[in-house]
Design a protein around this motif. Structure first.
Motif, mmCIF file in Angstrom:
data_model
loop_
_atom_site.group_PDB
_atom_site.id
_atom_site.type_symbol
_atom_site.label_atom_id
_atom_site.label_comp_id
_atom_site.label_asym_id
_atom_site.label_seq_id
_atom_site.Cartn_x
_atom_site.Cartn_y
_atom_site.Cartn_z
ATOM 1 N N MET A 85 23.944 -22.056 1.708
ATOM 2 C CA MET A 85 24.987 -22.876 1.080
ATOM 3 C C MET A 85 26.008 -22.070 0.277
ATOM 4 N N ARG A 86 25.901 -20.758 0.282
ATOM 5 C CA ARG A 86 26.753 -19.923 -0.561
ATOM 6 C C ARG A 86 27.477 -18.895 0.301
ATOM 7 N N ALA A 87 28.789 -18.867 0.234
ATOM 8 C CA ALA A 87 29.564 -17.924 1.037
ATOM 9 C C ALA A 87 29.350 -16.504 0.530
ATOM 10 N N TYR A 88 29.238 -15.571 1.451
ATOM 11 C CA TYR A 88 29.084 -14.160 1.096
ATOM 12 C C TYR A 88 30.444 -13.538 0.784
ATOM 13 N N ARG A 89 30.427 -12.586 -0.138
ATOM 14 C CA ARG A 89 31.662 -11.877 -0.495
ATOM 15 C C ARG A 89 31.905 -10.675 0.408
ATOM 16 N N TRP A 90 30.848 -9.976 0.826
ATOM 17 C CA TRP A 90 31.033 -8.666 1.453
ATOM 18 C C TRP A 90 30.494 -8.561 2.882
ATOM 19 N N GLY A 91 30.022 -9.639 3.458
ATOM 20 C CA GLY A 91 29.501 -9.533 4.816
ATOM 21 C C GLY A 91 29.027 -10.873 5.328
ATOM 22 N N GLU A 92 28.214 -10.836 6.364
ATOM 23 C CA GLU A 92 27.624 -12.033 6.946
ATOM 24 C C GLU A 92 26.258 -11.685 7.515
ATOM 25 N N ASP A 93 25.473 -12.690 7.820
ATOM 26 C CA ASP A 93 24.213 -12.471 8.526
ATOM 27 C C ASP A 93 23.946 -13.640 9.463
ATOM 28 N N GLY A 94 23.011 -13.440 10.379
ATOM 29 C CA GLY A 94 22.680 -14.477 11.332
ATOM 30 C C GLY A 94 21.596 -14.002 12.272
ATOM 31 N N LEU A 95 21.043 -14.929 13.007
ATOM 32 C CA LEU A 95 19.892 -14.680 13.869
ATOM 33 C C LEU A 95 20.342 -14.232 15.254
ATOM 34 N N LEU A 96 19.962 -12.997 15.638
ATOM 35 C CA LEU A 96 20.261 -12.437 16.967
ATOM 36 C C LEU A 96 21.754 -12.517 17.282
ATOM 37 N N GLY A 97 22.584 -12.200 16.288
ATOM 38 C CA GLY A 97 24.001 -12.458 16.424
ATOM 39 C C GLY A 97 24.861 -11.262 16.790
ATOM 40 N N LEU A 229 18.972 -26.951 18.907
ATOM 41 C CA LEU A 229 19.620 -25.649 19.069
ATOM 42 C C LEU A 229 21.104 -25.770 18.736
ATOM 43 N N LEU A 230 21.551 -24.931 17.783
ATOM 44 C CA LEU A 230 22.943 -24.954 17.355
ATOM 45 C C LEU A 230 23.515 -23.532 17.399
ATOM 46 N N PRO A 231 23.944 -23.062 18.545
ATOM 47 C CA PRO A 231 24.624 -21.755 18.603
ATOM 48 C C PRO A 231 25.922 -21.845 17.783
ATOM 49 N N THR A 232 26.082 -20.981 16.819
ATOM 50 C CA THR A 232 27.106 -21.166 15.785
ATOM 51 C C THR A 232 28.150 -20.056 15.821
ATOM 52 N N LEU A 233 29.407 -20.463 15.740
ATOM 53 C CA LEU A 233 30.540 -19.540 15.683
ATOM 54 C C LEU A 233 31.282 -19.801 14.379
ATOM 55 N N TRP A 234 31.595 -18.740 13.633
ATOM 56 C CA TRP A 234 32.272 -18.946 12.352
ATOM 57 C C TRP A 234 33.061 -17.711 11.938
ATOM 58 N N TYR A 235 33.993 -17.933 11.022
ATOM 59 C CA TYR A 235 34.767 -16.850 10.434
ATOM 60 C C TYR A 235 34.123 -16.429 9.112
ATOM 61 N N ARG A 236 34.028 -15.116 8.926
ATOM 62 C CA ARG A 236 33.603 -14.622 7.607
ATOM 63 C C ARG A 236 34.647 -15.031 6.579
ATOM 64 N N ASN A 237 34.191 -15.396 5.386
ATOM 65 C CA ASN A 237 35.106 -15.847 4.342
ATOM 66 C C ASN A 237 35.820 -14.644 3.727
ATOM 67 N N THR A 238 37.062 -14.444 4.142
ATOM 68 C CA THR A 238 37.887 -13.347 3.633
ATOM 69 C C THR A 238 39.100 -13.874 2.875
ATOM 70 N N TRP A 239 39.122 -15.160 2.572
ATOM 71 C CA TRP A 239 40.312 -15.809 2.022
ATOM 72 C C TRP A 239 40.111 -16.359 0.604
ATOM 73 N N TYR A 240 38.884 -16.614 0.197
ATOM 74 C CA TYR A 240 38.633 -17.363 -1.036
ATOM 75 C C TYR A 240 38.757 -16.510 -2.297
ATOM 76 N N LYS A 413 23.200 -1.040 14.666
ATOM 77 C CA LYS A 413 24.559 -0.760 14.192
ATOM 78 C C LYS A 413 25.065 -2.012 13.473
ATOM 79 N N GLN A 414 25.577 -1.845 12.273
ATOM 80 C CA GLN A 414 25.926 -3.006 11.457
ATOM 81 C C GLN A 414 27.266 -2.815 10.766
ATOM 82 N N PHE A 415 28.028 -3.906 10.652
ATOM 83 C CA PHE A 415 29.227 -3.894 9.827
ATOM 84 C C PHE A 415 28.793 -3.784 8.361
ATOM 85 N N TYR A 416 29.341 -2.770 7.682
ATOM 86 C CA TYR A 416 28.986 -2.537 6.280
ATOM 87 C C TYR A 416 30.266 -2.504 5.455
ATOM 88 N N HIS A 417 30.343 -3.403 4.461
ATOM 89 C CA HIS A 417 31.557 -3.559 3.653
ATOM 90 C C HIS A 417 31.183 -3.489 2.180
#
Length: 810
Positions: A85-97, A229-240, A413-417
């Motif tokens: 329920m809480r937007a991340y500031r520096w990255g994202e996570d998810g299952l097998l994504g 099953l809910l395959p999910t597509l979303w934008y990382r919060n880079t605007w708030y 390999k991971q996006f690291y911010h």
């Protein structure tokens, strides 16, 4: 010591030049496979095949980057329970994504078995304080396959059909101490009678920006079962956040274009199109929309500026809150909602396609026709061809092991911010200002650090942050599959936005100023040698790295040799609990620890830099001076290690082993007679100076001869055959131990009652099982004993043990 080579030289006979050659180096990719062609296109920037990959973390919650607490309590500041329920500031996570290389648009698998209290969107595990052996992921998931361009990828998650035992795992682990085994998911009975789902995610690319996705679910249980099953597509919060640094954007938009199509628009991405195939029952699934925004009302009892929040799908599916989603079918997060009833032993598949406008499927053309399956089959064949070329002499079993090992390496390999300055200062109002205590707390002296890259991680759940010496080791197997990535990663950590202005390489996010062993130069050298054939090697890469590595070397000399005596005190040096004290903290005795491993690592750094300088000098004689410098510095370290402190340095003549010395404030010292990996690391630092090379470098040769004639205090550390010297033939072995010392150390290392096990070298001698090393300090007893399994201390979180387990495999 510098010793003459055995055999003909020892007998004083004439040795032909070039007689002493190193073993041939195995080189990287040289094949005509389709995957090798994609790697070449990506390297030459013709096509961006690596834009998309498995760069989505398995855990962003409870990381240092998301911690804005006054005391650095990252485990508690952003717990798993907040993550939905809480937007991340520096990255994202998810299952097998997957995500793009800047983690702007993300995709993962979300699941609900009809019984869990929450929607399964990410992996669960215990935090450091919760686990009886530190943080620990309590899930079963497997990286099964990946090519280096991620043109094909496959992973597996095992999801219980019963209620996932979140509370039971936490409560039972609280009852256990470090002498008890960890309480694992299998111990709870969650997989009893095989009542679980195998959820398999597969990805392939038709082009760099045309990604085909299929998700297969298998009912392994004895009865018919239902899976949401809910395959999910979303934008990382880079605007708030109101930030202005690179990567901050205006708010993107997603909207429904048709029952099977969602479009997306982002400032820095081409327009995207997400195609959704019909479900196994032949019907189009409903599309759920929401925003990737924090539910401030639920978390902080504050009104939200939007009623649609990050946890909307959880509330809609699990809590049956039908008003949670945006019925106008727009937002920054979307998921098609499948309800699958599957018979025992059977499976069902759902399919998707993610493209940009350049790869958009033309109107009237089926995105999921026969060509969809054909593309998958072709990419799988190409993956087989690529790995078959690399593993020509492997048995089928070895191929399976190696290929899945590479899958683990490539999926990690991971996006690291992490922009430390903005993290310390906080975002502009109305975001709350971080506590003042942070300005002199964790990582406060790394304000220059600006990380926004794809980085090789030790693990995307337990260690979803880089560790610099781990990364250096990772690059060795990477050479076989993606030499350019290996080079780029090693250069990245030497760039100005990583390396400190003083020359230090960042260690890891919990403490960038901690000290990892200086293996970066060795990794650079090995990657240079192994990536290309002789005569085709990348000297520009080597020279670029060498210049920056000199800065790092000087940092070590100036910061970790406090007395200027070539005896180094590096800290924990990656060996966590191997010492009797926490080597990263002030000693309870006062004074300092003169470290056998720290000093040996610097000797190793020296000979590696010498080797690099000699290679570069073959094409540019300017480097001969640097080669002389590192040769002489190495000899000085050898002298210090073998002769200081009463004439014996860190060498203990009585035991025939290298030990740390505890130097007290009044100047006296105590030998820390712990037989551990610390005393074996001096064997790592060795180099053969070959006649073929030395004869081509007259400046280096003259300086070396002058040094041996005119520095008698240091030259007496060298052993060489004067008859061979007169023949003007050079073949010297640079090493820390003399021949006699080497034999004595090897007696321990090759003794099955000491270091040698059937599977490799123990990190602590088995001798200490019955003879623990103990020390009294102000009435408190400190002890090191042989512990071959889980750690029996909470040093460094308690989940890493260097007091017995094997870290070097045979």
């Amino acid at each position: 010591s510098v010793e003459y080579c055995a055999g003909p030289m020892a007998e004083g006979r004439k040795v032909p030049r070039g007689a002493f050659k190193r073993a041939q180096t195995i080189v990287g990719i040289h094949s005509d496979t389709a995957e090798a062609a994609r790697l070449k296109e990506d390297k030459e920037r013709q096509r961006n095949w690596k834009r998309w990959g498995p760069y989505l973390s398995e855990r962003q919650w409870s990381t240092v980057r998301e911690d804005y607490s006054p005391d650095g309590g990252c485990w508690d500041f952003f717990p798993h329970d907040h993550s939905r329920m809480r937007a991340y500031r520096w990255g994202e996570d998810g299952l097998l994504g997957i995500t793009d290389r800047q983690c702007r648009l993300c995709f993962c698998v979300s699941l609900w078995n009809g019984k869990d209290p929450i929607l399964k969107e990410r992996l669960f595990g215990l935090t450091g304080p919760e686990g009886n052996h530190g943080e620990d992921c309590k899930e079963l998931y497997y990286y099964l396959d990946s090519t280096p361009t991620h043109s094909y990828m496959k992973a597996l998650y095992k999801y219980p059909q019963c209620e996932y035992p979140y509370g039971k795992l936490v409560e039972e682990s609280k009852k256990r101490g470090y002498a008890d085994p960890e309480y694992e998911l299998e111990d709870t009975g969650a997989f009893k009678e095989n009542r679980y789902w195998d959820v398999e995610a597969e990805y392939c690319k038709d082009s760099p920006d045309d990604i085909l996705i299929r998700i297969n679910v298998y009912n392994r249980g004895p009865e018919k079962a239902r899976l949401h099953l809910l395959p999910t597509l979303w934008y990382r919060n880079t605007w708030y956040w109101g930030c202005t640094h690179e990567g901050c954007t205006m708010k993107p938009k997603m909207k429904k274009e048709a029952d099977n199509l969602v479009s997306g628009k982002h400032d820095t991405l081409k327009k995207s199109f997400f195609y959704i195939d019909k479900g196994p029952d032949g019907t189009q699934p409903p599309l759920l929309f929401t925003e990737n925004e924090t539910n401030t009302k639920k978390l902080y009892q504050l009104d939200t500026y939007t009623e649609y929040t990050k946890d909307a799908f959880h509330r809609y599916v699990v809590e049956d809150e039908k008003t949670a989603i945006n019925l106008d079918c727009k937002g920054t997060k979307v998921a098609p909602y499948f309800v699958l009833d599957v018979q025992p032993g059977e499976s069902k598949q759902v399919r998707f396609r993610l493209t940009d406008e350049a790869s958009q499927i033309p109107d009237g053309q089926d995105a999921f026709g026969s060509q969809f399956t054909e593309i998958f089959e072709r990419r799988i064949r190409e993956a087989d061809d690529f790995y078959d070329t690399l593993m020509k002499n492997f048995t089928p079993e070895q191929k399976l092991v190696a290929r899945q090992s590479y899958a683990g390496l490539l999926w990690s390999k991971q996006f690291y911010h992490y922009v430390v300055k903005d993290w310390l200062d906080g975002d502009p109002p109305p975001m709350p200002k971080p506590p003042e205590s942070r300005l002199c707390g964790r990582n406060s002296d790394w304000r220059h650090l600006f990380n926004r890259d794809i980085v090789s991680m030790p693990d995307k759940w337990e260690y979803p942050w880089y560790a610099s010496w781990d990364l250096a080791f990772h690059m060795i197997p990477f050479i076989k599959v993606d030499p350019q990535f290996a080079k780029d990663q090693l250069i990245l950590f030497l760039r100005e936005w990583y390396m400190s202005p003083n020359g230090q390489i960042p260690a890891y996010e919990f403490a960038f100023s901690d000290v990892n062993p200086p293996v970066h130069a060795w990794a650079v050298w090995r990657v240079y040698k192994m990536a290309d054939k002789k005569g085709q090697r990348d000297q520009k890469f080597l020279a670029r790295a060498f210049q920056k590595l000199i800065l790092n070397f000087n940092w070590w000399v100036n910061r970790k040799d406090p007395k200027g005596k070539n005896i180094f005190s590096g800290g924990f040096l990656g060996l966590d609990n191997i010492g009797i004290f926490d080597r990263s903290r002030p000693l309870p005795t006062g004074g300092e620890l003169e470290q056998a491993d720290g000093t040996a690592w610097m000797a190793f750094f020296c000979v590696t830099m010498l080797d690099i300088a000699l290679e570069l000098a073959l094409c540019d004689d300017v480097y001969e001076d640097m080669a002389s410098k590192f040769f002489e510095h190495f000899v000085s370290i050898v002298q210090a290690m073998n002769t200081l402190s009463g004439g014996k340095g860190l060498w203990n003549e009585e035991d025939g082993f290298y030990y740390d010395h505890l130097r007290f404030p009044d100047g006296h010292y105590e030998v820390m007679r712990v037989r551990s990996m610390v005393g074996l690391i001096p064997l790592f630092a060795c180099l053969v100076l070959e006649d073929e090379v030395v004869q081509r470098l007259p400046g280096f040769k003259r300086r070396m001869q002058w040094f041996m004639r005119n520095q008698p205090d240091l030259a007496k550390q060298l052993t060489y055959n004067p008859e061979i010297e007169q023949q003007d033939v050079f073949c010297h072995l640079l090493a820390i131990p003399s021949k006699d010392q080497l034999v004595r150390v090897l007696k321990y290392m090759l003794d099955e009652e000491e270091f040698l096990s059937p599977y490799g070298i123990r990190s602590l001698s088995k001798y200490h099982k019955d003879h623990p090393f103990k020390m009294q300090v102000e009435g408190e007893e400190y002890c090191v004993s042989y512990v071959p399994a889980e750690s029996n201390t909470y040093l460094f979180g308690g989940n890493s043990n260097w007091r017995g387990p094997i870290w070097l495999c045979g």
